[in-house]
Each structure stands twice: as C-alpha cells, then as structure tokens.
Design a protein around this motif. Structure first.
Motif, PDB file in Angstrom:
ATOM      1  N   UNK A 129      11.718   2.444  29.475  1.00 20.33           N
ATOM      2  CA  UNK A 129      11.566   3.337  28.323  1.00 20.33           C
ATOM      3  C   UNK A 129      11.839   2.609  27.020  1.00 20.33           C
ATOM      4  N   UNK A 130      11.214   3.080  25.975  1.00 20.26           N
ATOM      5  CA  UNK A 130      11.519   2.549  24.642  1.00 20.26           C
ATOM      6  C   UNK A 130      11.235   3.644  23.635  1.00 20.26           C
ATOM      7  N   UNK A 131      11.767   3.557  22.454  1.00 20.32           N
ATOM      8  CA  UNK A 131      11.521   4.620  21.480  1.00 20.32           C
ATOM      9  C   UNK A 131      10.043   4.726  21.125  1.00 20.32           C
ATOM     10  N   UNK A 132       9.608   5.932  20.814  1.00 21.89           N
ATOM     11  CA  UNK A 132       8.190   6.147  20.492  1.00 21.89           C
ATOM     12  C   UNK A 132       7.935   5.730  19.052  1.00 21.89           C
ATOM     13  N   UNK A 133       8.093   4.463  18.815  1.00 22.73           N
ATOM     14  CA  UNK A 133       7.989   3.983  17.443  1.00 22.73           C
ATOM     15  C   UNK A 133       7.094   2.767  17.361  1.00 22.73           C
ATOM     16  N   UNK A 134       6.576   2.554  16.165  1.00 24.50           N
ATOM     17  CA  UNK A 134       5.934   1.286  15.857  1.00 24.50           C
ATOM     18  C   UNK A 134       6.714   0.674  14.698  1.00 24.50           C
ATOM     19  N   UNK A 135       6.625  -0.626  14.585  1.00 23.63           N
ATOM     20  CA  UNK A 135       7.363  -1.274  13.503  1.00 23.63           C
ATOM     21  C   UNK A 135       6.401  -2.090  12.652  1.00 23.63           C
ATOM     22  N   UNK A 136       6.542  -1.954  11.353  1.00 24.07           N
ATOM     23  CA  UNK A 136       5.768  -2.790  10.438  1.00 24.07           C
ATOM     24  C   UNK A 136       6.735  -3.748   9.761  1.00 24.07           C
ATOM     25  N   UNK A 137       6.560  -5.022  10.012  1.00 20.54           N
ATOM     26  CA  UNK A 137       7.422  -6.026   9.401  1.00 20.54           C
ATOM     27  C   UNK A 137       6.711  -6.573   8.178  1.00 20.54           C
ATOM     28  N   UNK A 138       7.304  -6.364   7.026  1.00 17.31           N
ATOM     29  CA  UNK A 138       6.731  -6.920   5.800  1.00 17.31           C
ATOM     30  C   UNK A 138       7.592  -8.094   5.361  1.00 17.31           C
ATOM     31  N   UNK A 139       7.141  -9.267   5.743  1.00 19.40           N
ATOM     32  CA  UNK A 139       7.893 -10.467   5.417  1.00 19.40           C
ATOM     33  C   UNK A 139       7.599 -10.854   3.961  1.00 19.40           C
ATOM     34  N   UNK A 140       8.550 -11.516   3.341  1.00 22.76           N
ATOM     35  CA  UNK A 140       8.378 -11.954   1.947  1.00 22.76           C
ATOM     36  C   UNK A 140       7.924 -10.794   1.060  1.00 22.76           C
ATOM     37  N   UNK A 141       8.613  -9.680   1.200  1.00 23.99           N
ATOM     38  CA  UNK A 141       8.188  -8.474   0.487  1.00 23.99           C
ATOM     39  C   UNK A 141       8.342  -8.626  -1.017  1.00 23.99           C
ATOM     40  N   UNK A 142       9.168  -9.566  -1.448  1.00 23.56           N
ATOM     41  CA  UNK A 142       9.340  -9.710  -2.896  1.00 23.56           C
ATOM     42  C   UNK A 142       8.120 -10.304  -3.570  1.00 23.56           C
ATOM     43  N   UNK A 143       7.165 -10.816  -2.787  1.00 25.78           N
ATOM     44  CA  UNK A 143       5.948 -11.313  -3.430  1.00 25.78           C
ATOM     45  C   UNK A 143       4.861 -10.239  -3.468  1.00 25.78           C
ATOM     46  N   UNK A 144       5.195  -9.013  -3.035  1.00 25.78           N
ATOM     47  CA  UNK A 144       4.224  -7.919  -3.163  1.00 25.78           C
ATOM     48  C   UNK A 144       4.246  -7.393  -4.595  1.00 25.78           C
ATOM     49  N   UNK A 145       3.103  -6.935  -5.049  1.00 25.90           N
ATOM     50  CA  UNK A 145       3.061  -6.422  -6.415  1.00 25.90           C
ATOM     51  C   UNK A 145       3.785  -5.081  -6.488  1.00 25.90           C
ATOM     52  N   UNK A 146       4.206  -4.739  -7.689  1.00 28.30           N
ATOM     53  CA  UNK A 146       4.912  -3.472  -7.883  1.00 28.30           C
ATOM     54  C   UNK A 146       4.061  -2.291  -7.452  1.00 28.30           C
ATOM     55  N   UNK A 147       2.756  -2.368  -7.752  1.00 30.16           N
ATOM     56  CA  UNK A 147       1.861  -1.268  -7.407  1.00 30.16           C
ATOM     57  C   UNK A 147       1.794  -1.091  -5.893  1.00 30.16           C
ATOM     58  N   UNK A 148       1.713  -2.222  -5.182  1.00 34.25           N
ATOM     59  CA  UNK A 148       1.622  -2.147  -3.725  1.00 34.25           C
ATOM     60  C   UNK A 148       2.906  -1.565  -3.153  1.00 34.25           C
ATOM     61  N   UNK A 149       4.044  -1.959  -3.744  1.00 33.44           N
ATOM     62  CA  UNK A 149       5.315  -1.413  -3.272  1.00 33.44           C
ATOM     63  C   UNK A 149       5.388   0.087  -3.527  1.00 33.44           C
ATOM     64  N   UNK A 150       4.902   0.491  -4.699  1.00 39.24           N
ATOM     65  CA  UNK A 150       4.939   1.912  -5.025  1.00 39.24           C
ATOM     66  C   UNK A 150       4.078   2.701  -4.043  1.00 39.24           C
ATOM     67  N   UNK A 151       2.971   2.109  -3.622  1.00 42.17           N
ATOM     68  CA  UNK A 151       2.078   2.798  -2.697  1.00 42.17           C
ATOM     69  C   UNK A 151       2.747   3.010  -1.334  1.00 42.17           C
ATOM     70  N   UNK A 152       3.760   2.203  -1.042  1.00 43.03           N
ATOM     71  CA  UNK A 152       4.440   2.316   0.249  1.00 43.03           C
ATOM     72  C   UNK A 152       5.367   3.522   0.312  1.00 43.03           C
ATOM     73  N   UNK A 153       5.843   3.961  -0.851  1.00 46.70           N
ATOM     74  CA  UNK A 153       6.952   4.924  -0.895  1.00 46.70           C
ATOM     75  C   UNK A 153       6.731   6.128  -0.011  1.00 46.70           C
ATOM     76  N   UNK A 154       5.644   6.826  -0.304  1.00 40.48           N
ATOM     77  CA  UNK A 154       5.422   8.081   0.411  1.00 40.48           C
ATOM     78  C   UNK A 154       5.065   7.802   1.871  1.00 40.48           C
ATOM     79  N   UNK A 155       4.341   6.716   2.090  1.00 37.83           N
ATOM     80  CA  UNK A 155       3.968   6.362   3.460  1.00 37.83           C
ATOM     81  C   UNK A 155       5.214   6.192   4.324  1.00 37.83           C
ATOM     82  N   UNK A 156       6.221   5.562   3.767  1.00 36.48           N
ATOM     83  CA  UNK A 156       7.436   5.323   4.539  1.00 36.48           C
ATOM     84  C   UNK A 156       8.077   6.637   4.980  1.00 36.48           C
ATOM     85  N   UNK A 157       8.059   7.618   4.113  1.00 38.76           N
ATOM     86  CA  UNK A 157       8.702   8.888   4.454  1.00 38.76           C
ATOM     87  C   UNK A 157       7.848   9.722   5.394  1.00 38.76           C
ATOM     88  N   UNK A 158       6.565   9.767   5.067  1.00 45.93           N
ATOM     89  CA  UNK A 158       5.675  10.658   5.802  1.00 45.93           C
ATOM     90  C   UNK A 158       5.552  10.257   7.264  1.00 45.93           C
TER      91      UNK A 158
END
Lengths: 354, 355
Positions: A129-158
């Motif tokens: 058994x394992x948790x019913x989850x998927x994982x998204x690893x965003x490596x070097x996230x500090x090189x993502x643009x601010x806009x791209x990070x902002x787009x993640x916000x709601x996705x992370x919660x939803x």
C-alpha cells in the motif's frame, strides 16, 4: 525448442553483459554515493525525522527545501519519493521538473495542472500500500519566474487531495510568499566538518584512496559544507594522484584556492603606498588567472585580522569589498574592480602610516 | 596556408610547452577512464582551448579532430527561429551559447539536453561510453541558462560530460562550480613565451633575434596567441627579422592611445565632442567597451598625478559597472571621460592656486 532456449540464454547473457558494463562504467562518485534512502542522508537530522514520518505513513505536507548547494536537498526529495512509491511506481507518480525544463507560466497551466489532476490508486506496483498521492518535484524553484510561481498558488490548494509539491531552492527569498506559506519549510544546513569527514573517509575506504589526514581536513575546509563539491574534488584528487598519498598542497592546488602568497602580494603592494605597485600586482594576479571573486573573500579574511588597521580603516575597506562584490556579480570588469579595491586599501594604509 | 598559431598548436597533452605538471595530471585523469565535468578558466591566450582539444584527442584519438560545422535551428517560445553554428566531431560537440544572446537558456534546454540524452553509439575507435559537450564563454551565459545546466549535468552523467571554458569563474554560479573540477590555466610567463617563439621560428626556418623576442613577449602580456600573431606579422613585414624591429601593434590600441592624449591635452565640452566621435568610431569597429575602458584608463593613468589616480580608478570602476547594467555603451564611456576631465582639471587648478 533448443534453438529457442539457447536464444533466450544468449539474450540473458547479453543482458548480463550489458548490466556489467554499466556497472563497471565510470560513474562519478557523487552519483554512486548519492543517498538512496532517507536514512542515508547525512547531518540534516530534523529534516530526516520529518521525512521518516512521511515515509512510515503519516500525512505528507507540501515541502519546501532550501539551503546552500551540495547539502542534500535534491537527494532527500528523490529519496522520499523512492521510498514511498518504490523504485518502479516512482516513475508514474513523480513529475520531476528542474530548470533545464521549460517551465514558464504556460507549462504550469498545462503540464503541471494536467498531471496534478490525475487520480491514482493506493497500491504500488509491487502490491504494497501507499498513499493515493502523486508528487511534483520542482527543483531549482528559485529560477522560476514570479508569474509562473503565482500560477502555482491555486493549483497547489485545489489538487491537494491528489498531489503534493516539493519545492527545492537555494534562496528562499526568491520564492513568493504565498507559495512559502503553503509549504512546510526546511532549511538544509551546510554539513559539519566531522560529518563530512566520516562520509569522505567511508568513500576513501571503499574506493581505496590514500589521502593524508590533514589533506582531508583541508579539503573539507575549502568546500565549506558542500558535500558534493568535496566528493567531486576527492575523486579528482584520487585519480590524478593515483598511487601516491594525497597531500595538503595537492588539495590546495586542485580546488583553486588562491595561494596565500598571491593574496599577500596584493596586500604588500598596497602597503608600499605606491600606486604603480598596486597596478603591477593586480596585473600579475590577472595573468595567473585567479578569479576576482575568490580573491575578494580571501582579501577580506586577511584584512579583518590585520592589527595594523583600526576599525575605521577596516570598515572603509569592507565597504569597498561589498561594492566590488556586487559589481562583479553584475558582470563588471575584474581588472577595474580590483584596481578600485587596491586603491582603497592603499589609501587606508596611507592614513595609518601618516 | 594556416596561421602559425594554428599550425603549431600542440595536439597532445604530452606535447604542451608549459604547465607540464598540470598536463600530466590531466593525462592521468583521462587515462583512469573516469572523467569529471571540467571547468577550464584562465586569461585569454593562455591555452585553454588547446588543452581542451588535447584532452579530447587523448580521450577519443584522432577521430576527435575530424570536425564538421553544423548549423542548428531551433524555435523560441515566442516562435522566433534562431540559428546557431556548432563545431562537432563524432564524439564531441562545441557550442558557444553566448552567440544567441538572451536565448541561451533555450540552447541549453534544447540542444545540450538532447545531446546529453542520446547515448553514444559504441564503436571500437573509442572506448568511452560518454560524449563530451564543450561550452565556451560560459561567463557570458545568463543566470537562467546556468541554472538550466545544473540538473542536466547530474542526470545524464552516464552519457555525457561537460567541459566549460571561461575567462573567470566569478560569473559562474556556485552550484555549477561545485559540480565541476576547476582547472586554472595561468598565462605563460614572458620566458615561456620567448621559448615558444624560438621554437616556432626554428621550425619555420626564421632567425629570431633575442631582443625582438623579449620585446614581443613583453608586449603580448602573457597572451601567447597575440605573441604568435605579432611575430608572424613581423615576418610578413620584413624578412630577415631585425633586432630593433618595430612590433606591429593593433591599430585600435594606437587609436585609444591617441584618444587618451587628446583628453589630456584639453578638458572642455568641445573636446568632449571630439572624443565622442572617436569613441563611436571604436564602438562601430566592434571593440568591446570593457576593453576600451581598460586601455583608456591605463593610458590616462600614465599622465595623471598620483594624487588623483585613486579617484580616476574609482570613477572608471563605477562607470564600467553601469555600462554592464545599462544598454547604451556610449553614455557610460562618455560619462567616464567627462568625470575624468573634471577630476583632472580641478586638480590642475588647485595646484596652480597653491603656487
């Protein structure tokens, strides 16, 4: 039938041979000794404690790892994924994206969102058994643009029912606040010298490297808690001095520390109070190809403990050091910046002598 | 007919003329079969490229010298088509991502990654199962492009090794430095330059007077490429070579020297206008502004009083930094000239007053 069996055998043999060649192939030690399990991660005790709980079945939060290079951030994230999903299930359930992938706002909107939306079962491919989850690893996230990070916000919660995000970065200040507040933050500390030494001696033993004890200490000192760096250098040292014991001097030459003589050359030239001497010193430093950035930090080390200068002088020099460092990072010319620094130090020594 | 610089470029690590100890070390690294990512740095003309080529030859044999030029086209996210020329052999590829300016990140993401992902076809010629990507002028890469390299370097180490070349590691981000073995290539000493010049001249059957050799070595500032070009220029100019022969200096250096003299002669807005024309002239001839700054500063310092030297250097450092931040070079060059004129004139007046 016989032909069929022998064919299969030949195939088996071929596979065996293949796997042998990949095993025997030159794998950098950094990859060879990369921790595969959460337990293997060195030094980061509080992080490991939390991660272990995640693996053993408690709820997994969104994670944010930050800290200087070579402290085990990526290794820990991947190790957790591997332990939760097993080496096989890992592939379907983990989306690893780093700065080498296009991840502008378009990608966040399409690829990440698509992946986050998929639902997965609660059993691994090997039946556990394992948790019913998927994982998204965003490596070097500090090189993502601010806009791209902002787009993640709601996705992370939803998509929190089905997906967890692991963000990895060097500088937490470059991650926008709404993202950091959605994650459990973990700081990875630079590795302590004794922990590093234990790791390195282990590797030395396994790889039959003959290295003097003080050379190992020197290596650890220059790498400043960056385990990856020290392993890379250890391997290079082992290869280039094969058969002989690696000595302190070899290490210094190898890692590109500027020899003390060279730095003192500049300081001495400043002490003479003659502008021409400073110019020749800077030129000779440049001819030797010493990186100015490294030089700045070594000049700093010397100036701070110089008894001849009083606090005002030191403050003036450090001020200029800061300015030069900033300018160098902006891409300014090294020669001009070093000259500027040299002039400042010269002026300070002059007021001392006056 | 090849230039002497190319004709006498050593192609084996054992044939290198100086830094022999380092060459031996490199040889051992290559021979061990294990090969880390390399970061080769040093001043221009010190022999970084020569060493990289020697390493490649040592790795793959003569096959690494059969080069072909390829033009790769790729598309940016904004649908712009960009062309990049690469030099490649069967075993390695050499890219200068700085050529495409701000799109270098895409080069790294597309070309380097696709190179790294494909496996080397095993053939008997080379016993290596990785290929090499040589990236030149890494210090000109944008931060984004350097970040893009990080994980690529780790993920595909099985199939691909990188050799990064640059003049200084100051502009290479820490995470990249921590993944590479740094190799510093210092410029040759004057004596070493003289030795190489002698050797080349002997092979060319040219008699080289010692005084000329030392003169050239001094004028080359440890840049061996420049020294060899100079000696060849001298040979074209006059044969046999003479002891007190004039060494041909690049025209733009003379031009900058004249400009400096012009600035010293008179400090006025009219003169600034004249200087501006000359600066434009230099910029249109594609002389990099940072080099103009450096040469100009050196020339100006010669005729400066030691009292104001520090102030002049400080203003040069400041304006050169601004030049890197900004986009219009002429503004910053001119600002430096104007501030120099102000400093110089004020000092002159003060000394006159004191008298």
């Amino acid at each position: 039938m016989d032909a069929f069996i022998s064919g299969a055998k030949a195939k088996e043999a071929r596979i065996a041979k293949q796997s042998k060649t990949t095993e025997g192939a030159a794998v950098p030690w950094v990859e060879k000794y990369r921790p595969r399990k959460v337990d293997d991660i060195a030094y980061q005790d509080d992080v490991v404690a939390v991660l272990k709980k995640c693996v053993s079945g408690s709820d997994i939060p969104n994670l944010l790892f930050y800290g200087p290079p070579g402290t085990g951030k990526t290794s820990s994230a991947l190790a957790v994924c591997r332990e939760i999903f097993g080496a096989d299930g890992y592939r379907g359930r983990v989306l690893e994206m780093n700065a080498s992938d296009e991840r502008g706002i378009q990608v966040v909107r399409s690829k990440i969102k698509e992946f986050a939306r998929l639902a997965v079962g609660t059993t691994r491919s090997d039946g556990k058994p394992c948790p019913a989850l998927k994982i998204i690893v965003l490596d070097e996230a500090d090189s993502m643009t601010g806009a791209a990070q902002a787009a993640l916000r709601r996705t992370m919660e939803k998509e929190s029912k089905t997906t967890r995000f692991f963000l990895i970065c060097n500088y937490i200040s470059r991650i926008i606040d709404p993202l950091t507040s959605r994650c459990a933050k973990f700081r990875f500390k630079p590795l302590a010298a004794d922990v590093q030494k234990r790791r390195l001696s282990e590797i030395c033993q396994k790889e039959n490297v003959d290295i003097a004890d003080d050379a190992l200490d020197a290596l650890i000192r220059v790498c400043e808690g960056d385990l990856r760096k020290s392993i890379t250098y250890l391997q290079s040292a082992a290869v280039s001095f094969r058969g002989a014991t690696v000595q302190v001097g070899d290490v210094d030459r190898m890692v590109g520390v500027i020899s003390d003589d060279a730095v003192h050359l500049l300081i001495k030239a400043c002490r003479t109070g003659k502008f021409e001497n400073v110019q020749t010193a800077v030129e000779s430093l440049r001819r030797d190809g010493f990186p100015a950035y490294q030089l700045l930090s070594q000049v700093f080390d010397i100036v701070v403990v110089d008894d001849e200068l009083n606090d005002d002088h030191k403050a003036a020099i450090c001020d200029k050091l800061g300015v030069c460092e900033y300018r160098l990072l902006d891409g300014a010319d090294e020669f001009l910046q070093l000259m500027d620094l040299g002039c400042t130090i010269l002026a300070q020594y002059k007021t001392v002598n006056a | 007919m090849a230039l002497w610089v190319d004709k006498y470029r050593p192609n084996q690590l054992s044939k290198l003329d100086y830094h022999k100890e380092q060459a031996e070390q490199l040889q051992r690294i290559v021979a061990s079969g294990d090969f880390p990512h390399l970061l080769v740095y040093g001043p221009p003309g010190a022999g970084k490229k020569t060493r990289v080529q020697c390493i490649l030859r040592e790795l793959y044999g003569a096959g690494a010298e059969r080069l072909k030029i390829e033009h790769k086209t790729f598309q940016t996210p904004s649908n712009k088509r960009i062309e990049l020329s690469t030099v490649a052999s069967n075993y390695h590829i050499e890219i200068n991502p700085g050529d495409v300016g701000i799109y270098d990140r895409i080069v790294v993401q597309e070309i380097v990654k696709s190179m790294a992902q494909t496996q080397q076809v095993y053939d008997s010629g080379s016993n290596r199962d990785f290929k090499v990507v040589v990236l030149t002028e890494v210090d000109r890469l944008t931060k984004e492009a350097q970040h893009a390299l990080r994980r690529t370097m780790e993920k595909y180490t099985q199939t691909c090794r990188l050799i990064l070349c640059c003049n200084s590691t100051s502009k290479v981000i820490g995470p990249l430095r921590s993944r590479c073995l740094a190799i510093r290539v210092p410029a040759p000493s004057d004596q070493e330059v003289v030795d190489v010049l002698n050797q080349v001249c002997r092979k060319e059957h040219v008699v080289l007077p010692p005084a000329l050799a030392t003169n050239i070595a001094k004028k080359s500032f440890g840049n061996l490429r420049r020294a060899l070009l100079m000696i060849e220029a001298c040979r074209v100019q006059q044969h046999p070579l003479k002891d007190d022969q004039q060494v041909v200096e690049p025209e733009w250096e003379l031009y900058i020297r004249e400009t400096a003299q012009l600035i010293i002669r008179e400090q006025s807005p009219e003169n600034l206008l004249k200087v501006r024309e000359r600066l434009y002239e230099l910029l249109t001839r594609c002389i990099p502004p940072s080099i103009i700054f450096e040469k100009l500063l050196k020339e100006l310092l010669i005729s400066c009083d030691s009292m104001i030297k520090a102030a002049v250097v400080a203003s040069a450092a400041e304006f050169e930094h601004r030049l890197n931040r900004g986009s219009k070079h002429i503004f910053h060059l001119e600002a430096f000239i104007a501030s120099f004129m102000a400093i110089y004139k004020r000092h002159l007046e003060e000394t006159l007053m004191a008298l």
